[in-house]
Design a protein around this motif. Structure first.
Motif, short mmCIF file in Angstrom:
data_model
loop_
_atom_site.label_atom_id
_atom_site.label_comp_id
_atom_site.label_asym_id
_atom_site.label_seq_id
_atom_site.Cartn_x
_atom_site.Cartn_y
_atom_site.Cartn_z
N GLY A 382 0.70 -1.38 -0.07
CA GLY A 382 0.08 0.07 -0.02
C GLY A 382 0.77 1.60 0.32
O GLY A 382 0.34 2.30 -0.09
N GLU A 383 1.91 1.21 -0.13
CA GLU A 383 2.90 2.13 0.01
C GLU A 383 3.44 2.85 -1.60
O GLU A 383 3.41 1.92 -2.19
CB GLU A 383 4.26 2.13 0.77
CG GLU A 383 5.26 3.18 0.80
CD GLU A 383 6.63 2.98 1.51
OE1 GLU A 383 7.06 3.69 2.11
OE2 GLU A 383 6.94 1.70 1.39
N SER A 384 3.69 3.93 -1.60
CA SER A 384 4.00 4.56 -2.78
C SER A 384 5.46 5.10 -2.71
O SER A 384 5.51 5.86 -1.58
CB SER A 384 3.11 5.83 -3.35
OG SER A 384 1.65 5.36 -3.55
N MET A 385 6.41 4.78 -3.66
CA MET A 385 7.65 5.32 -3.33
C MET A 385 8.07 5.89 -4.57
O MET A 385 8.05 5.35 -5.82
CB MET A 385 8.55 3.88 -2.97
CG MET A 385 10.05 4.36 -2.98
SD MET A 385 11.21 3.27 -2.32
CE MET A 385 10.72 3.16 -0.50
N ALA A 386 8.64 7.10 -4.67
CA ALA A 386 9.23 7.89 -5.76
C ALA A 386 10.66 7.34 -6.03
O ALA A 386 11.33 7.17 -4.88
CB ALA A 386 9.13 9.48 -5.58
N LEU A 387 10.97 7.13 -7.28
CA LEU A 387 12.55 6.77 -7.75
C LEU A 387 13.01 8.05 -8.21
O LEU A 387 12.55 8.38 -9.30
CB LEU A 387 12.56 5.64 -8.57
CG LEU A 387 13.86 4.95 -8.83
CD1 LEU A 387 14.58 4.60 -7.67
CD2 LEU A 387 13.64 4.09 -9.76
N VAL A 388 14.00 8.71 -7.59
CA VAL A 388 14.60 9.78 -8.35
C VAL A 388 15.96 9.61 -8.26
O VAL A 388 16.78 8.84 -7.81
CB VAL A 388 14.45 10.83 -7.10
CG1 VAL A 388 15.48 12.17 -7.52
CG2 VAL A 388 12.95 11.39 -6.91
N GLY A 389 16.59 10.27 -9.37
CA GLY A 389 17.86 9.91 -9.79
C GLY A 389 18.42 10.84 -11.14
O GLY A 389 17.53 11.36 -11.83
N ALA A 390 19.69 11.19 -11.41
CA ALA A 390 20.09 11.69 -12.44
C ALA A 390 19.88 11.11 -13.85
O ALA A 390 19.65 9.78 -13.80
CB ALA A 390 21.66 11.79 -12.39
#
Length: 611
Positions: A382-390
């Motif tokens: 049920g969790e939302s995780m954002a994936l950030v990177g160059a």
């Protein structure tokens, strides 16, 4: 211009062995093809009876001035001609239906295999090469099965029977006719090897040319927008000129072999005519025998003359068969269930989890660093995780591993504690929905494009809900609403409209796991805010991994993972990472997008690109 790996004919390649790979497709229709070949052999041999009738007429009714016998002989000749024509018509009828079935089966298997091949295969192969195999190559195979396959047998039997008849009539003249046989056979062997290489080159060049045409049609807006029509036309002319040169080489080879095959037998027939005429004048040979002999020799001209282009068609068919099976021999995606690892126990095992995942592209240079190296990441149920990177850090590659568009090099990925490789691909992809940054739409209606993301039971209610989540209100303004055809690649719609339909396709099936690759990048600020508000309701019941480049998208997620150097450098909330991690703060400030300076850490995976 093609990146498709192509190959010249292997040394010592046997065209016969290559063509025998078509047997599984021919086997179901072998009875009708055999019947067609038998009918053609009978028809061809009937033609060899005509010289015998002529011999009887010349030595009998004509010599004895018997008009009734001449009319009877003419009637025999007429009946033989009608029978031969009817039999060849029957052969054509016998092969038409089964060959259409064989071609349909070949095309269906090629399309089915292309659908099952991994994404890495399609990364290597240009679409033009696949299209040429599905069109030009299959046309060559159908022509081979319809004509050369039968007539190599028919003409071979006809030549043997005809030579036997000539030797029985007069063995001396028969030996004169057989003199060219040895040089013709040697020339055929030389021709076969040379023509095979040129035929393969030509068919590969057709694939390259098809790629250029396809790319020019799909990219017509870019071509016109940048005024590149002349450069595209120049590239097409260059490839077309190269193909023309190759086709001319084929024509020269065919002309050379045909010249030998036609000239030597004609010289032998001329020598037999002179020798036979002298012997008739000396009384050693009857005029009827000479007429029958020469008529038989002339009847064999077509079977002999056709050897050249029949061999050429066989070589082209063998090359087409090679190219066809190059695709079918590629290893498809497995159905799944390779591992039987039992699900892990405990709450921490549930959700989406990466366990020491490493990934390197199959075509990466030896010794190059992996795109992803030791990824350990847990997204709770049920969790939302954002994936950030160059840019180029491997975010898209990481998301592609979840639905198994690529396979991990090492490590494993689990859904609710179950290894994804223990699931069939069909089951896995019903659990995981994906929306890509570059949305792809098909030549179908809006509704059909969206409902591709759901099982067969989805209907109008699910469609309306998904369009509402994606804020795709523009659909109502289309001429037929959700029944409007969007055209090839959906290029009749704007980028933002296509992206919203792709998002609707991802959420329509109410997936348990959702992978979103920067799904809002083409939206304006107001539409993005509306979509984000609707997405929050969807994400409340879904485990989601969201590739994000903007703070507004990041704020959709419960937590954020920073991908740097092929590893997860930090995990936390947006505000925590802003305070504690300079690289994250730099990315969120827009430095990576605007080129304000290098980020604090450069990912090792950037050399591979964010594929």
């Amino acid at each position: 211009m093609s990146t498709t790996p192509v190959a010249a004919p292997a040394p010592g390649r046997s065209a016969v062995r290559t063509l025998l790979r078509l047997w599984p497709y021919v086997r179901p229709v072998r009875a009708r093809l055999s019947a067609a070949a038998f009918v053609a052999v009978v028809a061809s041999c009937l033609g060899l009876v005509i010289p015998l009738v002529l011999k009887w007429m010349v030595d009998g009714p004509v010599t004895h001035r018997d008009p009734a016998g001449v009319w009877l002989g003419a009637l025999f000749l007429l009946l033989l001609g009608i029978a031969e024509a009817l039999l060849f018509g029957l052969r054509r009828w016998l092969v038409a239906r089964p060959l259409s079935r064989v071609e349909a089966d070949l095309r269906a298997d090629l399309f089915g295999r292309a659908q099952r091949l991994p994404v890495a295969f399609h990364d290597r192969w240009s679409s033009g090469q696949l299209l040429s195999r599905a069109t030009t190559d299959l046309m060559l195979l159908r022509m081979f099965l319809a004509f050369p396959l039968t007539f190599l047998l028919v003409n071979g039997v006809t030549i043997l029977v005809g030579v036997g008849i000539m030797l029985l009539q007069d063995w001396t003249l028969g030996l004169v006719i057989l003199v060219p046989a040895v040089p013709v056979m040697v020339m055929c062997l030389v021709f076969e090897k040379r023509y095979a290489a040129v035929a393969r080159l030509a068919q590969d060049q057709v694939g390259d040319l098809t790629t250029v045409v396809e790319e020019s049609v799909l990219g017509i807006r870019i071509i016109k927008g940048f005024g590149r029509h002349r450069s595209q036309a120049r590239a097409f002319r260059e490839l077309s000129g190269t193909l023309r040169s190759t086709e001319l080489r084929k024509a020269r080879l065919l002309a050379a072999i045909w010249g030998v095959i036609v000239t030597l037998p004609e010289l032998a027939i001329g020598a037999a005519l002179v020798l036979g005429s002298v012997r008739v004048a000396d009384g050693d040979l009857s005029a009827g025998t000479l007429v029958a002999f020469l008529s038989t020799a002339l009847a064999l001209r077509w079977p002999v003359d056709s050897i050249g282009f029949l061999l050429a068609m066989c070589q082209e068919a063998a090359t087409a068969t090679e190219r066809y099976f190059e695709v079918l021999d590629e290893r498809p995606e497995s159905a799944g269930g390779e591992r039987t690892r039992a699900p892990e126990s405990g709450r921490e095992a549930r959700g989406l989890r990466f366990h020491g995942v490493r990934f390197r592209y199959p075509d990466a240079p030896p010794g190059s660093p992996p795109v992803l190296d030791g990824i350990d990441l847990h997204i709770r149920p049920g969790e939302s995780m954002a994936l950030v990177g160059a840019t180029g850090s491997g975010k898209t590659t990481l998301t592609a591993l979840v639905p198994r568009l690529h396979e991990t090099t090492e490590g494993r990925i689990t859904l609710d504690g179950e290894d994804i490789t223990a699931l069939s691909r069909e089951e896995l992809r019903t659990r995981v929905a994906v929306a890509f940054e570059e949305p792809t739409l098909f030549s179908a209606t809006v509704g059909e494009n969206v409902l591709m993301g759901a099982d067969g039971g989805a209907g109008a209610a699910e469609l309306e809900r998904a369009l509402g989540v994606a804020q795709a209100d523009f659909v109502r303004a289309l001429p037929q609403g959700a029944g409007t055809q969007v055209g090839e690649q959906g290029l009749s719609l704007s980028g933002g409209q296509r992206q919203r339909l792709a998002l609707a396709r991802a959420v329509v099936g109410r997936p348990r796991f959702l992978i979103l690759d920067d799904p809002l990048s083409a939206l304006d600020v107001h539409t993005e805010a509306a979509v984000e508000a609707a997405l929050r309701e969807v994400l409340a019941d879904t485990t989601a991994l969201i590739v994000a480049h903007r703070p507004s998208t990041v704020l959709l997620a419960d937590r954020v993972a920073l991908l740097s150097g092929g590893r997860i450098a930090a995990v936390g909330t947006h505000h925590e990472l802003l305070r504690t991690h300079p690289e994250y703060a730099y990315l969120m400030s827009g430095g990576d997008d605007h080129g304000d300076g290098p980020p604090p850490a450069v990912g090792a995976g950037e050399t591979e690109g964010d594929r």
